[in-house]
Design an enzyme around this catalytic site. Structure first.
Site, PDB file in Angstrom:
ATOM      1  N   LYS A  33       2.133   3.642   9.385  1.00  0.00           N
ATOM      2  CA  LYS A  33       1.968   5.000   8.256  1.00  0.00           C
ATOM      3  C   LYS A  33       1.334   6.298   8.121  1.00  0.00           C
ATOM      4  O   LYS A  33       2.105   7.240   7.934  1.00  0.00           O
ATOM      5  CB  LYS A  33       2.111   3.843   7.295  1.00  0.00           C
ATOM      6  CG  LYS A  33       0.060   3.634   7.073  1.00  0.00           C
ATOM      7  CD  LYS A  33       0.145   3.432   5.707  1.00  0.00           C
ATOM      8  CE  LYS A  33      -0.914   2.605   5.287  1.00  0.00           C
ATOM      9  NZ  LYS A  33      -2.181   4.063   5.218  1.00  0.00           N
ATOM     10  N   THR A  34      -0.198   5.763   9.387  1.00  0.00           N
ATOM     11  CA  THR A  34      -1.154   7.153   9.632  1.00  0.00           C
ATOM     12  C   THR A  34       0.053   7.900   9.846  1.00  0.00           C
ATOM     13  O   THR A  34       0.097   8.919  10.055  1.00  0.00           O
ATOM     14  CB  THR A  34      -2.119   6.390   9.387  1.00  0.00           C
ATOM     15  OG1 THR A  34      -2.687   5.837   9.023  1.00  0.00           O
ATOM     16  CG2 THR A  34      -2.922   7.441  10.116  1.00  0.00           C
ATOM     17  N   ASP A 225      -0.742   9.041   0.421  1.00  0.00           N
ATOM     18  CA  ASP A 225      -1.179   7.655   1.051  1.00  0.00           C
ATOM     19  C   ASP A 225      -1.388   6.696   0.002  1.00  0.00           C
ATOM     20  O   ASP A 225      -2.384   6.194  -0.660  1.00  0.00           O
ATOM     21  CB  ASP A 225      -1.961   7.616   1.869  1.00  0.00           C
ATOM     22  CG  ASP A 225      -2.762   6.566   3.001  1.00  0.00           C
ATOM     23  OD1 ASP A 225      -1.275   5.442   3.393  1.00  0.00           O
ATOM     24  OD2 ASP A 225      -3.390   6.709   4.048  1.00  0.00           O
ATOM     25  N   GLU A 226      -1.070   5.651   0.864  1.00  0.00           N
ATOM     26  CA  GLU A 226      -1.879   4.305  -0.866  1.00  0.00           C
ATOM     27  C   GLU A 226      -1.046   4.262  -1.771  1.00  0.00           C
ATOM     28  O   GLU A 226      -2.181   3.708  -2.922  1.00  0.00           O
ATOM     29  CB  GLU A 226      -3.339   3.659  -0.204  1.00  0.00           C
ATOM     30  CG  GLU A 226      -3.498   3.880   1.293  1.00  0.00           C
ATOM     31  CD  GLU A 226      -3.093   2.712   1.765  1.00  0.00           C
ATOM     32  OE1 GLU A 226      -2.682   1.416   1.521  1.00  0.00           O
ATOM     33  OE2 GLU A 226      -3.574   1.856   2.705  1.00  0.00           O
ATOM     34  N   GLN A 256       0.973  -4.843  -0.912  1.00  0.00           N
ATOM     35  CA  GLN A 256      -0.233  -4.787   0.197  1.00  0.00           C
ATOM     36  C   GLN A 256      -1.532  -4.200  -0.830  1.00  0.00           C
ATOM     37  O   GLN A 256      -2.426  -4.008  -0.578  1.00  0.00           O
ATOM     38  CB  GLN A 256      -0.543  -4.147   1.069  1.00  0.00           C
ATOM     39  CG  GLN A 256       0.013  -5.160   2.642  1.00  0.00           C
ATOM     40  CD  GLN A 256      -0.628  -4.117   3.889  1.00  0.00           C
ATOM     41  OE1 GLN A 256      -1.829  -3.823   4.612  1.00  0.00           O
ATOM     42  NE2 GLN A 256       0.437  -3.644   4.268  1.00  0.00           N
ATOM     43  N   ARG A 611      -3.177  -9.231   9.186  1.00  0.00           N
ATOM     44  CA  ARG A 611      -4.506  -8.498  10.156  1.00  0.00           C
ATOM     45  C   ARG A 611      -4.673  -8.976  12.015  1.00  0.00           C
ATOM     46  O   ARG A 611      -5.759  -8.926  12.579  1.00  0.00           O
ATOM     47  CB  ARG A 611      -5.688  -9.095   9.036  1.00  0.00           C
ATOM     48  CG  ARG A 611      -5.961  -8.980   8.313  1.00  0.00           C
ATOM     49  CD  ARG A 611      -5.841  -7.238   7.775  1.00  0.00           C
ATOM     50  NE  ARG A 611      -4.447  -7.053   7.344  1.00  0.00           N
ATOM     51  CZ  ARG A 611      -3.493  -6.102   7.299  1.00  0.00           C
ATOM     52  NH1 ARG A 611      -4.464  -5.132   7.447  1.00  0.00           N
ATOM     53  NH2 ARG A 611      -2.942  -5.339   6.888  1.00  0.00           N
TER      54      ARG A 611
END
Length: 760
Positions: A33-34, A225-226, A256, A611
């Site tokens: 995503k970044t 973002d997020e 998330q 993770r």
């Protein structure tokens, strides 16, 4: 085609090249995503959009700096410096500096951090003649913070019936008045706190149309973002800023969303499609991090949530190994298993310490893993927290226990003499120190000797009497009985229990975990089933060794990471242990009666699973001590949601042996640091060598302990033949007093653990 577009997959490219109109990018875990967000900014600028017209909001300064750096690198020029990229708070602070005059603030207004804000609240509580132990600054601050993030000002707060009922229920009906006074005090001081940076930004845009128009025109393109972590205030501000052009790009993953306790609401991302017409939805489902097996498990688990945006993570990585599901008998066994598994993986697959992470639901769970890793000499680092035995509330409790054992320790007495508050202030303590130095005696001798004048007070006499009452239990009670009495009669446990903030709950859980560890210490036998010295002094000597190891931890060294799952979001590791998968722990007992809360717990498990890059362990314990009681646990319902085809199940039986190296080894290794322990080590060493060795009877076979009774002759593999003198305890923890004669004498044996043969 521009180089910055190279390397994007099809979905990523669609997300980058959709320029005008609202777009929601659902970015699954590990989907890049970044990269998409920064490439999209570069694409906008490459297409002629002025950097000054782009607003990109993040949740961390690190993410903002990384985005700006990537954009600059992609374009090969310095225009990225003109971007409005930063956290919500930093960008809004920058805007408010220029618009402060509209709100009646100076342009150079002060920004209060959390400690500053709590200090102001303490002063207000004092000025209002309220009990600062009841109206704790941390609790009041959290209530005010939650109100601001829900766009509730003091007038609205006091007019809201449900809020007032909640404050009345907690017997704090005056929080609204404190909020009002706090807001006025901050305004008078020309100061804003962190929450004001959102709240005042909202006020600016709603009360001053010219300011709203100014920033709507400036920020033609907005990227968030997020987005799943935004709260009501952030949502409202974004909605207003983007209303004119509607070129809003939100990037996030509803799966998330795990920060509702901070005010974040998953509804913001779930309803984005309802907020805008013709919204473009792009799903990034290709994962570049994990094996397909790990992703299959993650997909199956999150699929049980009713409220979600459906997606299916996949990868071109290898299929990978099955997930290890490990059941242990106790939480301490769980800690030992994790430490053993790390050692095994290091030897077998050549992993470094930094490739491992141990993820748990609550900070209080770290204790058993810290102890196990220390005993195996495995370096570790607690991320986003303090080592269990270094946490303030744990050190406070231990200071009481150490004072009971050794009143000569001045530092421990000073730490607890007025905690919880009992009216012994700094001036009194300084007088005592001066008197002790004048007379060349200890701090305790001054406060406990009625013949020493100049320092007497009823509060000091009560404190001395309390400590002496605890000391009277040293010879009679075990470590847990004494510790329980300390927690109860000092008021320390009640003090922590009364603090209902998130931080207060964590501190209370940590003290309960300390009591649990003491309880387990008193009830756990050695490898032969024998209960050794279970006194408070013995426990503290063991803890001294564990806490002393903290000083040798190099924070920059290659180390295993221990952290809560909340703290692990955004990180990745080669090998991950998700521990404590038990009902009432994970999911939390507080989430079992509300679907929204339970679904957030499931999202938390999803975050933990994703993770892991290569190997994943999921562990749980049959029993663990909770609030001083040994509780039998049911496996978490989340375990049932993992397909059996992806699991490799393991059970590690009861392990009543000390960790590798054992307690004697730890003592011997620590003589240089704790010389006073040498006597105990010598005692333990002699206890195992003084008596002649017993050769068990041929074909020795242990009998069922339930049939043993007082007066029976029994044989122990190590201690030889003996006679049962006493039987104590319940059916599941029966303790026998057995006389093994010369050499061994009478020993207390836990029948569930010992192997005894009845002599016919």
């Amino acid at each position: 085609m521009q180089n910055y577009l190279a390397g994007l997959n099809d979905e990523q490219r669609v997300a980058v090249e959709h320029v005008d109109g609202p777009i929601m990018i659902i970015a699954g875990a590990g989907s890049g995503k970044t990269k998409v967000l920064t490439t999209r900014i570069a694409h906008l600028m490459n297409g002629g959009v002025d950097a000054f017209n782009i607003l990109a909001l993040t949740f961390t300064n690190k993410a903002a700096a990384e985005m700006k750096e990537r954009v600059e690198k992609a374009l090969g020029n310095s225009e990225a410096r003109n971007l409005y990229i930063g956290t919500f708070h930093s960008v809004f602070a920058r805007i408010l500096r220029g618009e402060a005059h509209r709100l009646g603030y100076p342009n150079n207004f002060t920004i209060y951090d959390t400690d500053d804000a709590k200090s102001v609240i303490r002063d207000i509580v004092k000025d209002m003649n309220l009990d600062d132990k009841h109206y704790k600054a941390a609790y009041v601050y959290n209530r005010i913070s939650a109100a601001k993030n829900s766009l509730i000002d003091p007038v609205m707060y006091k007019a809201d019936t449900s809020i007032q009922q909640e404050d009345s229920r907690t017997t704090r009906p005056l929080i609204g008045d404190i909020y009002d006074a706090y807001a006025k005090r901050c305004f008078k001081n020309g100061a804003m706190d962190f929450d004001d940076l959102l709240f005042k930004m909202y006020v600016l845009l709603t009360h001053f149309p010219e300011a709203l128009a100014k920033y709507q025109n400036r920020f033609r393109y907005i990227l968030i973002d997020e987005y799943q972590d935004t709260n009501l205030a952030q949502y409202a501000i974004i909605k207003m800023l983007g209303a004119r052009h509607e070129n809003i790009c939100v990037v996030g993953d509803d799966a998330q969303s795990i920060y509702s306790f901070r005010g974040a609401t998953v509804a913001n991302i779930l309803q984005f499609q309802d907020d805008y017409e013709d919204v473009k939805v792009v799903k990034l489902e290709q994962n570049y991090r994990s094996t397909q097996t790990i992703l299959n498990v993650a997909n199956n688990v999150i699929g049980n949530n009713k409220h979600q945006i459906k997606k299916e993570l996949w990868t071109s990585n290898v299929e990978g190994e099955k997930i290890m599901l490990v059941r242990t008998m106790t939480d301490n066994d769980e800690g030992r298993f994790v430490a053993d598994a790390i050692k095994e993986q290091q030897m077998r697959n050549h992993y470094s310490n930094k490739d491992f992470a141990v993820l748990y639901r609550t900070n209080s769970q770290s204790r058993s893993f810290e102890e196990a890793l220390r005993r195996m000499n495995i370096p570790y680092k607690l991320v986003g927290g303090t080592s269990f035995y270094q946490r303030k509330e744990v050190k406070d409790f231990l200071a009481y226990l150490r004072t009971v054992v050794n009143t000569q320790d001045e530092e421990n007495i000073k730490r607890i003499i007025n905690y919880p508050a009992r009216g012994i202030g700094k001036t009194s303590i300084e007088k005592i120190l001066v008197r002790a130095n004048e007379l060349n005696v200890t701090f305790w001798e001054v406060i406990s000797n009625p013949d020493i004048p100049g320092v007497r007070s009823a509060q000091l006499d009560n404190f001395v009497m309390m400590i002496r009452s605890f000391q009277s239990m040293l010879a009679k009670g075990n470590a847990y009985d004494l510790a329980f009495a300390v927690g109860k009669h000092t008021g320390l446990v009640q003090e922590l229990h009364n603090d209902k903030s998130v931080e207060g709950l964590a501190r209370y859980e940590n003290v309960q975990e300390l009591l649990n560890s003491i309880k387990e210490f008193t009830e756990t036998p050695d490898e032969e089933g024998e209960l050794l010295d279970k006194s408070l002094g013995s426990y503290l000597q063991q803890i001294t060794l564990l806490t002393d190891a903290d000083k040798d931890n190099d924070p920059d060294a290659d180390a295993v990471k221990l952290m809560t799952i909340h703290g692990a979001k955004g990180l990745e590791f080669g090998c991950v242990f998700v521990v404590g998968l038990e009902e009432n722990l994970f999911p939390s007992s507080m989430s079992l009666f509300d679907r929204a809360d339970l679904e957030e717990e499931r999202r938390l498990f999803y975050v933990a699973i994703t993770r892991a890059k290569e190997r994943l362990w999921v562990t749980y314990a049959n029993s663990r001590y909770r609030f001083g009681n040994l509780v039998q646990n049911d496996p978490s319902r989340f375990i049932e949601e993992i397909p059996a085809a992806h699991l490799d199940k393991t059970f590690t039986g009861v392990s009543n042996r000390p960790a590798p190296g054992g307690f004697n080894t730890m003592l011997n290794q620590s003589f240089d640091k704790v010389p006073s322990l040498k006597k105990l080590a010598d005692k333990l060493a002699s206890a195992t060598t003084a008596a002649p060795a017993h050769t068990p009877t041929a074909n020795f076979a242990a009998d069922d302990a339930s049939g043993m009774a007082v007066g029976m002759q029994v044989e122990h593999q190590k201690f030889g033949f003996g006679k049962i003198l006493t039987l104590e305890g319940g059916a599941n923890n029966k303790i026998a007093g057995i006389d093994f004669g010369a050499g061994h004498g009478v020993k207390k044996i836990m029948l569930n653990f010992a192997k005894l043969r009845i002599v016919k």
